[in-house]
Write a protein that holds these residues in place. Structure first.
Motif, PDB file in Angstrom:
ATOM      1  N   GLY A  32       0.805  -1.223   0.000  1.00  0.00           N
ATOM      2  CA  GLY A  32       0.000   0.000   0.000  1.00  0.00           C
ATOM      3  C   GLY A  32       0.836   1.271   0.000  1.00  0.00           C
ATOM      4  O   GLY A  32       1.939   1.303   0.542  1.00  0.00           O
ATOM      5  N   HIS A  33       0.265   2.312  -0.645  1.00  0.00           N
ATOM      6  CA  HIS A  33       0.860   3.662  -0.658  1.00  0.00           C
ATOM      7  C   HIS A  33       2.184   3.716  -1.430  1.00  0.00           C
ATOM      8  O   HIS A  33       2.525   2.787  -2.166  1.00  0.00           O
ATOM      9  N   ASP A  34       2.916   4.824  -1.230  1.00  0.00           N
ATOM     10  CA  ASP A  34       4.207   5.028  -1.908  1.00  0.00           C
ATOM     11  C   ASP A  34       4.889   6.150  -1.147  1.00  0.00           C
ATOM     12  O   ASP A  34       4.509   6.434  -0.007  1.00  0.00           O
ATOM     13  N   GLY A  57      -2.020   8.570   1.531  1.00  0.00           N
ATOM     14  CA  GLY A  57      -0.610   8.546   1.911  1.00  0.00           C
ATOM     15  C   GLY A  57      -0.235   7.551   2.989  1.00  0.00           C
ATOM     16  O   GLY A  57       0.934   7.236   3.159  1.00  0.00           O
ATOM     17  N   GLY A  58      -1.220   7.060   3.746  1.00  0.00           N
ATOM     18  CA  GLY A  58      -0.895   6.052   4.768  1.00  0.00           C
ATOM     19  C   GLY A  58      -0.443   6.677   6.073  1.00  0.00           C
ATOM     20  O   GLY A  58      -0.385   7.903   6.222  1.00  0.00           O
ATOM     21  N   THR A  59      -0.111   5.803   7.021  1.00  0.00           N
ATOM     22  CA  THR A  59       0.243   6.253   8.359  1.00  0.00           C
ATOM     23  C   THR A  59       1.766   6.221   8.544  1.00  0.00           C
ATOM     24  O   THR A  59       2.527   6.049   7.585  1.00  0.00           O
ATOM     25  N   THR A  67       7.696   5.072   7.482  1.00  0.00           N
ATOM     26  CA  THR A  67       6.430   5.338   6.800  1.00  0.00           C
ATOM     27  C   THR A  67       5.726   4.009   6.525  1.00  0.00           C
ATOM     28  O   THR A  67       6.379   2.969   6.357  1.00  0.00           O
ATOM     29  N   GLU A  68       4.412   4.053   6.451  1.00  0.00           N
ATOM     30  CA  GLU A  68       3.655   2.837   6.168  1.00  0.00           C
ATOM     31  C   GLU A  68       4.030   2.275   4.801  1.00  0.00           C
ATOM     32  O   GLU A  68       4.181   1.061   4.639  1.00  0.00           O
ATOM     33  N   GLY A  69       4.193   3.182   3.821  1.00  0.00           N
ATOM     34  CA  GLY A  69       4.556   2.725   2.471  1.00  0.00           C
ATOM     35  C   GLY A  69       5.818   1.885   2.467  1.00  0.00           C
ATOM     36  O   GLY A  69       5.911   0.887   1.750  1.00  0.00           O
ATOM     37  N   ILE A 122      -1.199  -5.188   1.072  1.00  0.00           N
ATOM     38  CA  ILE A 122      -0.522  -5.185   2.372  1.00  0.00           C
ATOM     39  C   ILE A 122      -0.480  -3.767   2.937  1.00  0.00           C
ATOM     40  O   ILE A 122       0.056  -2.857   2.300  1.00  0.00           O
ATOM     41  N   HIS A 123      -1.036  -3.611   4.130  1.00  0.00           N
ATOM     42  CA  HIS A 123      -1.090  -2.303   4.798  1.00  0.00           C
ATOM     43  C   HIS A 123      -0.809  -2.461   6.286  1.00  0.00           C
ATOM     44  O   HIS A 123      -0.796  -3.564   6.827  1.00  0.00           O
ATOM     45  N   ALA A 124      -0.618  -1.293   6.953  1.00  0.00           N
ATOM     46  CA  ALA A 124      -0.617  -1.236   8.409  1.00  0.00           C
ATOM     47  C   ALA A 124      -1.524  -0.077   8.794  1.00  0.00           C
ATOM     48  O   ALA A 124      -1.706   0.862   8.023  1.00  0.00           O
ATOM     49  N   ASP A 125      -2.080  -0.169   9.979  1.00  0.00           N
ATOM     50  CA  ASP A 125      -3.135   0.751  10.372  1.00  0.00           C
ATOM     51  C   ASP A 125      -2.604   1.946  11.151  1.00  0.00           C
ATOM     52  O   ASP A 125      -1.478   1.932  11.656  1.00  0.00           O
TER      53      ASP A 125
HETATM   54 ZN   LIG Z   1      -2.533   1.896   4.402  1.00  0.00          ZN
END
Ligand SMILES: [Zn+2]
Length: 238
Positions: A32-34, A57-59, A67-69, A122-125
């Motif tokens: 997820g994200h970049d 942008g994510g967390t 960064t989450e990305g 795939i992400h993180a919260d």
């Molecule tokens: Zn995310």
């Protein structure tokens, strides 16, 4: 006799392919994200007048500063190695954290074009509540014309992957969640899930997820769940 030798060699070469009836499964990994968010908008589903931002942008890790990305990519690259070693074909939506996010329609199109057997996001919260923690997995809600063709398989994949990731990471089990508002789900023509590994806004989970040991644990859990969904032996995730 040389002619016969060539024929025999051709037959022997053809044998492994002929006995391996099942085609090599294709897994599309979507970290997820970049590096940068993308404030442009896109329709939340084919033909929809409802539009959503391409990527917020994510967390970010409250302790690690990661960064989450970047975390998503680290886990995805480890997972790619595990899946390829287990004999799967892997397609990545990105392999660097270096640019502006392509958005979720583009991510789904990569999965669709690849003919993916599983589109694994795939992400993180993140949360304003620093005590919020745990792993959960999202899958598309049923909507005729958009997700009816992938609903059942996605739900099954979500169940299997969630249980393996919870087991691998040891974070609290926040269960499964159906989502009707995810652009990347509504545009997907292949089974799709989105795993939120843990909370980067929780100091404990952030600290752990930023270690190579936990990134590997996450990748192993995702690999085991994916292989179970694909009808393969999860023991191959090494
Ligand atoms: Zn995310």
């Amino acid at each position: 006799m040389r002619g016969l030798g060539v024929v025999l060699a051709a037959v022997l070469l053809a044998l492994p392919a002929a006995t391996n009836a099942a085609r090599t499964p294709i897994v599309v990994l979507d970290p997820g994200h970049d590096l940068r968010a993308n404030p442009d908008t896109e329709p939340i589903g084919p033909g929809s007048s409802v539009r959503k931002i391409k990527d917020g942008g994510g967390t970010r890790g409250v302790v690690s500063g990661l960064t989450e990305g970047e975390l998503n990519l680290r886990v995805a690259l480890r997972l790619r190695s595990l899946l390829e070693r287990a004999g799967m074909r892997v397609v990545m939506t990105r392999t660097k954290t270096a640019g502006t996010s392509i958005g979720n329609v583009a991510r789904a199109r990569i999965a669709n074009r690849s003919g993916a057997d599983l589109f694994l996001r795939i992400h993180a919260d993140g949360s304003t509540d620093r005590t919020a923690r745990g792993t959960h997995t999202l899958y598309p809600a049923l909507r005729r014309g958009w997700t009816d063709d992938v609903y059942g398989a996605s739900k099954r994949a979500a169940r299997l992957v969630q249980s393996e990731v919870v087991h691998a990471l040891g974070f609290p089990d926040r269960g499964l969640q159906e989502r009707s508002d995810f652009t990347g789900f509504n545009w997907s023509d292949v089974p799709v899930i989105l795993v939120e590994l843990g909370f980067m806004t929780n100091p404990t989970e952030d600290r752990l997820l930023a270690t190579s040991a936990y990134e590997r644990r996450a990748a192993v859990g995702l690999c085991r769940g994916a292989l179970r969904f694909l009808g393969r032996l999860k023991a191959s995730c090494r």
